[in-house]
Design an enzyme around this catalytic site. Structure first.
Site, short mmCIF file in Angstrom:
data_model
loop_
_atom_site.label_atom_id
_atom_site.label_comp_id
_atom_site.label_asym_id
_atom_site.label_seq_id
_atom_site.Cartn_x
_atom_site.Cartn_y
_atom_site.Cartn_z
CG ASP A 128 60.64 -37.76 -34.31
OD1 ASP A 128 59.73 -36.91 -34.37
OD2 ASP A 128 60.98 -38.32 -33.25
CG MET B 68 64.13 -35.06 -38.23
SD MET B 68 65.33 -34.73 -36.94
CE MET B 68 64.39 -35.22 -35.47
CG MET C 90 60.19 -32.20 -37.34
SD MET C 90 61.15 -32.94 -36.01
CE MET C 90 60.73 -34.66 -36.25
CG ASP D 181 57.85 -34.80 -30.21
OD1 ASP D 181 58.72 -35.38 -29.54
OD2 ASP D 181 57.84 -34.80 -31.47
#
Ligand code: DX5
Ligand code: ZN
Length: 216
Positions: free
Chosen positions: A33, A35, A66, A173
Site C-alpha cells: 500500500d 500512500m 494511493m 481490499d
C-alpha cells in the site's frame, strides 16, 4: 484465487521477515500500500520497499498506488520489480494512456475504484486492464469495516467479464475477513487483500487458512 496480505499491517521494522512468514503460511501475493499523504491522508512507503522485497520472495508484488500523479512512479516501480501496478481511477485524468504506459514497462495494470465510484466510470477501459480493485473501504488506513454497498459492483464486474470475453481479475481490499471474503467470492472475486485480519494474529497461517476455506 489469491490471498494477498497487506504489509501495511505488518511490523515496519521487519518487512522481509514478515513477508517470509506469510509466504511460508501459504499467501500468494504481497499487497503493498503506497500512500502519499495527498491522495490519501496517510503516508507509507515507496519503490524502495518493493526493491528490498523483490530478491527475498517468489510471491507476486501487488502494488496499490494511493497517490496523486501515479504517472510519475511507473518507471521506478517497474525497475524495482513490481508485478501489478494498480492506480486509482480518481487520481488521474489520463487513465487509458496510463494503462498503456504501465504495460510498456512490463507490469500488469490494475485500476482501483473508491466506494463512491460506480463501475460505469471505468467501463471504457475494462478490456484493457489486468485487474480491477474494488475498494471495500475508503482508502487510507487499515482496520476499517467492510462497506456492504460495494458488493453489487463485484457482481456487475463479473457479469461484464462473462458477457464481453474480458479477462481482468477482480480484487477486493479493506475490511476483509473470512466472513466478508465469502460474500465477495460468491460474486466472482479472485484476489483478496487482508491486512489487520492476518497480521493481528501471532500465527498468520490460521487467518490465511480461514480465508482459503471461506472462498473455496
Ligand atoms: C486501505 C489499504 C488496504 C489496507 C487493508 O487503504 O488499501 O490495503 O491495508 O487493511 P484491512 O485489511 O485491515 O482493512
Ligand atoms: Zn490496498
Amino acid at each position: 484465487m489469491y490471498i494477498a496480505p497487506s504489509i501495511l499491517s505488518a511490523n515496519f521494522g521487519k518487512f522481509i521477515d514478515e513477508v517470509n512468514r506469510i509466504e511460508k503460511a501459504g499467501a500468494d501475493w504481497v499487497h503493498i500500500d503506497v500512500m502519499d499523504g495527498h491522495f490519501v491522508p496517510n503516508l507509507t512507503f515507496g519503490a524502495g520497499v518493493v526493491e528490498a522485497l523483490r530478491p527475498n520472495t517468489k510471491m507476486t508484488l501487488d502494488c496499490h498506488l494511493m497517490v496523486s500523479n501515479p504517472e510519475a512512479h511507473v518507471e521506478t516501480f517497474a525497475n524495482a520489480g513490481a508485478d501489478y501496478f494498480t492506480v486509482h481511477y480518481e487520481a488521474t485524468s489520463h487513465l487509458h494512456g496510463l494503462i498503456q504506459t504501465i504495460h510498456k514497462h512490463g507490469m500488469k495494470a490494475g485500476v482501483a475504484i473508491n466506494p463512491a465510484t460506480p463501475v460505469s466510470a471505468i467501463a471504457p477501459i475494462l478490456k484493457d486492464v489486468d485487474m480491477i480493485l474494488v475498494m471495500t473501504v475508503n482508502p487510507g488506513f487499515g482496520g476499517q469495516s467492510f462497506i456492504e454497498s460495494t458488493v453489487e459492483k463485484m457482481a456487475e464486474l463479473s457479469t461484464f467479464r462473462a458477457e464481453n470475453d474480458a479477462n481482468f481479475l477482480i480484487e477486493v481490499d479493506g475490511g476483509i475477513n473470512a466472513e466478508t471474503a465469502k460474500i465477495c467470492a460468491e460474486k466472482g472475486v479472485d484476489a483478496f487483500v487482508a491486512g489487520s485480519y492476518i497480521f493481528n494474529k501471532d500465527d498468520v497461517k490460521q487467518p490465511i487458512d480461514a480465508l482459503k476455506m471461506a472462498i473455496k
